[in-house]
Design a protein around this motif. Structure first.
Motif, PDB file in Angstrom:
ATOM      1  N   VAL A 138       0.953  -1.275   0.057  1.00  0.00           N
ATOM      2  CA  VAL A 138       0.167  -0.118  -0.154  1.00  0.00           C
ATOM      3  C   VAL A 138       0.549   1.414  -0.303  1.00  0.00           C
ATOM      4  N   HIS A 139       0.410   2.490  -0.767  1.00  0.00           N
ATOM      5  CA  HIS A 139       1.317   3.168  -1.272  1.00  0.00           C
ATOM      6  C   HIS A 139       0.291   4.637  -1.178  1.00  0.00           C
ATOM      7  N   THR A 140       0.947   5.680  -0.627  1.00  0.00           N
ATOM      8  CA  THR A 140      -0.184   6.513   0.023  1.00  0.00           C
ATOM      9  C   THR A 140       0.238   7.482   0.020  1.00  0.00           C
ATOM     10  N   ALA A 141      -0.013   9.167  -0.174  1.00  0.00           N
ATOM     11  CA  ALA A 141      -0.348  10.421  -0.505  1.00  0.00           C
ATOM     12  C   ALA A 141      -0.898  11.240   0.812  1.00  0.00           C
ATOM     13  N   GLY A 142      -0.872  11.032   2.285  1.00  0.00           N
ATOM     14  CA  GLY A 142      -1.490  11.649   2.505  1.00  0.00           C
ATOM     15  C   GLY A 142      -1.815  10.147   3.707  1.00  0.00           C
ATOM     16  N   LYS A 143      -0.978  10.958   5.439  1.00  0.00           N
ATOM     17  CA  LYS A 143      -1.276   9.855   6.646  1.00  0.00           C
ATOM     18  C   LYS A 143      -2.207   9.113   6.573  1.00  0.00           C
ATOM     19  N   SER A 144      -3.866   9.820   7.075  1.00  0.00           N
ATOM     20  CA  SER A 144      -4.323   8.984   7.171  1.00  0.00           C
ATOM     21  C   SER A 144      -5.531   8.590   5.847  1.00  0.00           C
ATOM     22  N   LYS A 145      -4.370   8.529   4.634  1.00  0.00           N
ATOM     23  CA  LYS A 145      -5.059   7.735   3.432  1.00  0.00           C
ATOM     24  C   LYS A 145      -5.574   5.992   3.945  1.00  0.00           C
ATOM     25  N   SER A 146      -5.366   5.514   4.758  1.00  0.00           N
ATOM     26  CA  SER A 146      -5.230   3.732   4.580  1.00  0.00           C
ATOM     27  C   SER A 146      -6.253   3.838   6.414  1.00  0.00           C
ATOM     28  N   LEU A 147      -6.240   5.024   6.876  1.00  0.00           N
ATOM     29  CA  LEU A 147      -7.053   4.343   8.026  1.00  0.00           C
ATOM     30  C   LEU A 147      -7.698   3.035   8.280  1.00  0.00           C
ATOM     31  N   LEU A 148      -7.783   2.695   8.997  1.00  0.00           N
ATOM     32  CA  LEU A 148      -8.655   1.137   9.037  1.00  0.00           C
ATOM     33  C   LEU A 148      -8.576   0.174   8.291  1.00  0.00           C
ATOM     34  N   ASP A 149      -7.512  -0.329   7.997  1.00  0.00           N
ATOM     35  CA  ASP A 149      -6.855  -1.228   6.450  1.00  0.00           C
ATOM     36  C   ASP A 149      -7.753  -2.289   7.624  1.00  0.00           C
ATOM     37  N   PRO A 150      -8.437  -2.924   6.955  1.00  0.00           N
ATOM     38  CA  PRO A 150      -8.348  -4.197   7.584  1.00  0.00           C
ATOM     39  C   PRO A 150      -7.457  -5.417   7.402  1.00  0.00           C
ATOM     40  N   PHE A 151      -6.713  -5.312   6.588  1.00  0.00           N
ATOM     41  CA  PHE A 151      -5.679  -5.746   6.301  1.00  0.00           C
ATOM     42  C   PHE A 151      -3.947  -5.237   6.597  1.00  0.00           C
ATOM     43  N   GLN A 152      -4.510  -4.658   7.758  1.00  0.00           N
ATOM     44  CA  GLN A 152      -3.376  -4.017   8.546  1.00  0.00           C
ATOM     45  C   GLN A 152      -3.631  -4.244  10.518  1.00  0.00           C
ATOM     46  N   PRO A 153      -3.071  -4.376  11.461  1.00  0.00           N
ATOM     47  CA  PRO A 153      -3.135  -4.814  12.879  1.00  0.00           C
ATOM     48  C   PRO A 153      -3.096  -3.547  13.077  1.00  0.00           C
ATOM     49  N   GLN A 154      -4.953  -3.353  13.936  1.00  0.00           N
ATOM     50  CA  GLN A 154      -5.631  -2.494  14.537  1.00  0.00           C
ATOM     51  C   GLN A 154      -5.080  -1.517  15.200  1.00  0.00           C
ATOM     52  N   LYS A 155      -4.748  -0.202  14.938  1.00  0.00           N
ATOM     53  CA  LYS A 155      -4.118   1.684  15.073  1.00  0.00           C
ATOM     54  C   LYS A 155      -4.797   1.929  16.393  1.00  0.00           C
ATOM     55  N   PRO A 156      -4.629   1.902  17.849  1.00  0.00           N
ATOM     56  CA  PRO A 156      -5.399   2.661  18.927  1.00  0.00           C
ATOM     57  C   PRO A 156      -6.111   3.917  18.470  1.00  0.00           C
ATOM     58  N   ALA A 157      -4.656   4.531  17.799  1.00  0.00           N
ATOM     59  CA  ALA A 157      -5.599   6.072  16.948  1.00  0.00           C
ATOM     60  C   ALA A 157      -6.362   6.183  16.067  1.00  0.00           C
ATOM     61  N   ASP A 158      -6.679   5.061  15.014  1.00  0.00           N
ATOM     62  CA  ASP A 158      -7.490   4.663  14.406  1.00  0.00           C
ATOM     63  C   ASP A 158      -8.723   4.976  15.033  1.00  0.00           C
ATOM     64  N   VAL A 159      -9.023   3.610  16.299  1.00  0.00           N
ATOM     65  CA  VAL A 159      -9.875   2.842  17.124  1.00  0.00           C
ATOM     66  C   VAL A 159     -10.750   4.669  17.410  1.00  0.00           C
ATOM     67  N   LYS A 160      -9.506   5.317  17.890  1.00  0.00           N
ATOM     68  CA  LYS A 160      -9.760   6.686  18.919  1.00  0.00           C
ATOM     69  C   LYS A 160     -10.902   7.706  18.044  1.00  0.00           C
ATOM     70  N   ARG A 161     -10.104   7.531  16.323  1.00  0.00           N
ATOM     71  CA  ARG A 161     -10.841   8.459  15.709  1.00  0.00           C
ATOM     72  C   ARG A 161     -12.125   7.657  15.363  1.00  0.00           C
ATOM     73  N   LEU A 162     -12.195   7.333  14.648  1.00  0.00           N
ATOM     74  CA  LEU A 162     -13.264   6.029  14.964  1.00  0.00           C
ATOM     75  C   LEU A 162     -14.722   6.140  15.676  1.00  0.00           C
TER      76      LEU A 162
END
Length: 264
Positions: A138-162
């Motif tokens: 996965v390659h992105t321009a913008g740090k939040s473009k892969s937010l909550l990606d189901p193919f990556q482990p959950q990130k606490p910051a993503d869960v907090k934002r959700l």
């Protein structure tokens, strides 16, 4: 022919709009683009004495729920036509949002009502693809473009934002219910927790006004000779003949799962 004769009063008519199924921005679900013309016709054809909403929905998109309900309220106020909601099996979550567009809400003794909450559900597949040696790039321009990606482990910051998004939508839902139901709502700590109530219990907590069915209630309000004119979304010709069988099958499974949450 009486209604065409000048100066002879015709029997009152109630426009009935059927709102059944999951609320989703799709060809199969209830959404504002497909329901908009239906609702406009129901309020504009002749001068109905009232508009009745037949509701059987487990909920769905908060945005489509809001758009549909707002359209109903706008037309009701512009044309000064009362709106009554009649709940069948279920008016939960977005289905209850639609019911709140009415001036009065009636339920069956077995109706499931409420579920004033917001949910987000999905799957995590990162362990699965790792087990089979699949490398995802996965390659992105913008740090939040892969937010909550189901193919990556959950990130606490993503869960907090959700959770922040869900709470914001929940507050929106609560304010809508309070603005429509007002002092009818009971002082119950479970009212906005996603809890549901059955029939008469929903009346007792103020989510509904009474147990009652469409025909007898409308006859009581507008007389035994009241007429009913029914409205509902029309499916496109190609859709009816199966051009969207795969999409319809997937949507049907999703809708079935939504009803199953309430034992239906």
């Amino acid at each position: 022919m009486k209604r065409f004769i000048p100066f002879v009063k015709s029997e009152p008519t109630v426009a009935v709009i059927r709102l059944q199924g999951q609320i989703a921005n799709s060809n199969r679900g209830l959404d504002d683009p497909s329901l908009g013309p239906v609702i406009e016709r129901a309020f504009s054809r002749g001068k109905p004495a009232a508009v009745a909403l037949e509701i059987n929905s487990p909920g769905g998109s908060p945005v489509q729920s809001s758009l549909i309900a707002a359209r109903i309220r706008r037309l009701a106020e512009e044309k000064e036509i009362p709106v009554y909601a009649f709940v069948e099996d279920v008016a939960a979550s977005g289905g209850y949002w639609l019911a709140c567009a009415a001036d009065e809400i009636f339920v069956d003794r077995g109706s499931i009502v409420g579920s004033i909450g917001v949910i987000s559900a999905g799957f995590g597949a990162h362990d699965l693809i790792e087990r089979y040696g699949v490398e995802r790039r996965v390659h992105t321009a913008g740090k939040s473009k892969s937010l909550l990606d189901p193919f990556q482990p959950q990130k606490p910051a993503d869960v907090k934002r959700l959770k922040g998004w869900l709470e914001e939508l929940h507050d929106f839902f609560i304010s809508h219910v309070k603005s429509r139901r007002g002092d009818k709502l009971a002082d119950n700590p479970d009212l906005f927790t996603g809890e549901v109530w059955i029939g008469q219990k929903s009346v007792e907590v103020g989510l509904a006004d009474a147990v009652g069915h469409l025909v007898p209630v409308m006859q009581e309000r507008f007389g035994k000779k009241v007429r009913f004119r029914r409205y509902g979304p029309r499916r496109a010709l190609l859709q009816r003949f199966g051009s969207s069988l795969v999409n319809d099958a997937v949507a049907a499974v999703d809708e079935r799962a939504s009803y199953a949450r309430f034992g239906l």
